[in-house]
Scaffold this active site. Structure first.
Site, mmCIF file in Angstrom:
data_model
loop_
_atom_site.group_PDB
_atom_site.id
_atom_site.type_symbol
_atom_site.label_atom_id
_atom_site.label_comp_id
_atom_site.label_asym_id
_atom_site.label_seq_id
_atom_site.Cartn_x
_atom_site.Cartn_y
_atom_site.Cartn_z
ATOM 1 N N ARG A 94 -0.250 4.389 -0.340
ATOM 2 C CA ARG A 94 -1.017 5.597 -0.055
ATOM 3 C C ARG A 94 -0.470 6.349 1.156
ATOM 4 N NH1 ARG A 94 -6.931 3.007 0.113
ATOM 5 N NH2 ARG A 94 -5.694 1.445 1.225
ATOM 6 N N ASP B 126 0.861 -1.184 0.000
ATOM 7 C CA ASP B 126 0.000 0.000 0.000
ATOM 8 C C ASP B 126 0.895 1.232 0.000
ATOM 9 O OD1 ASP B 126 -1.906 1.999 0.416
ATOM 10 O OD2 ASP B 126 -3.107 0.750 1.763
#
Length: 363
Positions: A297, A295
């Site tokens: 983000r 991930d």
């Protein structure tokens, strides 16, 4: 450089944004660091014999992330990224294939490849980070910049590594309009833009939620395939529309629509990840084979958006503990995690099971 947004560090943001544009167009840039390194860099996925002509020095090398290097069984790894000398072992076709894992199964017996057994330079780390910011595969060709490279755009490594934080701090509201939605007629869409004029994030404000108590909210990363096309490979479209309905039924709140496609890797790389999933890898393995973290983000932009809207506490609609932790780390008080899950279908049940088993989602 002056800015319509005030005192944000626009010069550093703009030079990174320009470098991103150059790389996406297939051009080279120069990355500099505080140690005096000047590296000419190019996107490895664009490697051709003609492009390699500019990377013919003895110090020319290919940079891969540890995630990608581990997939290629390169050992031992010292730091991140890993550098592979070009001389004598890597031609353009090999470089492009080492950057792109979707062809790994077509070349099962590649190597062995030698690597430089030294800690990475700050400029090398920044070069790979710049590829990620450009939503390209995180693999770079680098060579010491020559005097003939003076016409290339130069970007400081510190501006690249600090870009995410600077861009989030420089967010400003630039548009606000009433947009009645099918499941929430009392809705407004508010646009946020960083000081360099880069990619925008959106907020969907439903009703008129109080600023004196925790707001019911959701962080939703854009998903072209799920949100717009109704893809069955994920549950994003259901989560988006379900959150809008839930917030409207509760009397109001806010949904932040973040420009972080594919958990931060971009749409083109997400499509590559889908191809890897069709080869038998799960969603986490696919991202790692591409060279990304599971991930990528960041949640600082969401925190800044909430503050600009007047909210400092939230009841967060999510099953992802990392969103809770990310907002808290950015100074937002998450007073409650509100469960937000939907039934699986035949196409996404393995995807959801992987998020639960490997990413800690509370499904």
């Amino acid at each position: 450089m002056s800015s319509p947004f005030g005192s944000a560090p626009v010069s550093a943001l703009v030079v990174v944004d320009r470098a991103v544009s150059e790389l996406r167009r297939g051009l080279d840039v120069v990355v500099t660091d505080d140690a005096g390194q000047r590296l000419r860099i190019s996107a490895a996925e664009y490697a051709t014999p003609d492009r390699l002509a500019g990377f013919s020095g003895a110090d020319a090398r290919l940079l891969l992330t540890n995630r990608r290097a581990a997939t290629l069984k390169l050992r031992p790894l010292i730091g991140d990224p890993v550098a592979l000398p070009l001389a004598g072992q890597l031609d353009a076709a090999t470089i492009a294939s080492l950057a792109d894992p979707t062809v790994d199964l077509d070349h099962p017996l590649r190597g062995p490849f030698s690597i430089l057994r030294r800690a990475p330079l700050a400029a090398e780390f920044a070069a790979v980070k710049l590829m990620k910011l450009a939503r390209l595969l995180p693999a770079a060709l680098v060579v010491e910049a020559a005097s003939t490279d003076d016409g290339l755009l130069e970007v400081p490594a510190s501006a690249i590594t600090g870009y995410d934080d600077m861009a989030a701090r420089g967010l400003r509201i630039v548009s606000d309009a009433r947009v009645p939605l099918a499941d929430a007629e009392a809705a407004r869409i508010i646009g946020f833009r960083p000081a360099d004029g880069g990619i925008e994030h959106l907020a969907i404000l439903i009703g008129d939620p109080s600023r004196r108590e925790p707001v019911l909210g959701r962080l939703h990363s854009e998903c072209f395939t799920g949100d717009l096309l109704g893809s069955l490979r994920c549950d994003c479209g259901e989560q988006l529309r379900g959150a809008i309905r839930t917030i409207a039924e509760a009397g109001g709140g806010v949904l932040l629509y973040l420009a972080q496609e594919g958990r931060g890797i971009g749409l083109m790389n997400k499509l590559k990840a889908y191809r890897l999933q069709d080869q038998g890898f799960d969603t986490v393995e696919a991202n790692e084979r591409l060279g990304f973290d599971p991930d990528e983000r960041i949640f600082r932009p969401a925190a800044e958006m909430l503050r600009l809207l007047g909210f400092d506490a939230v009841r967060l609609l999510t099953n992802n503990p990392e969103k809770v932790a990310g907002l808290k780390a950015s100074g937002i008080n998450v007073v409650e995690r509100v469960p937000h899950a939907f039934p699986a279908n035949n196409h996404n049940e393995f995807y959801l099971a992987t998020k639960k088993a490997k990413s800690g989602h509370l499904l």
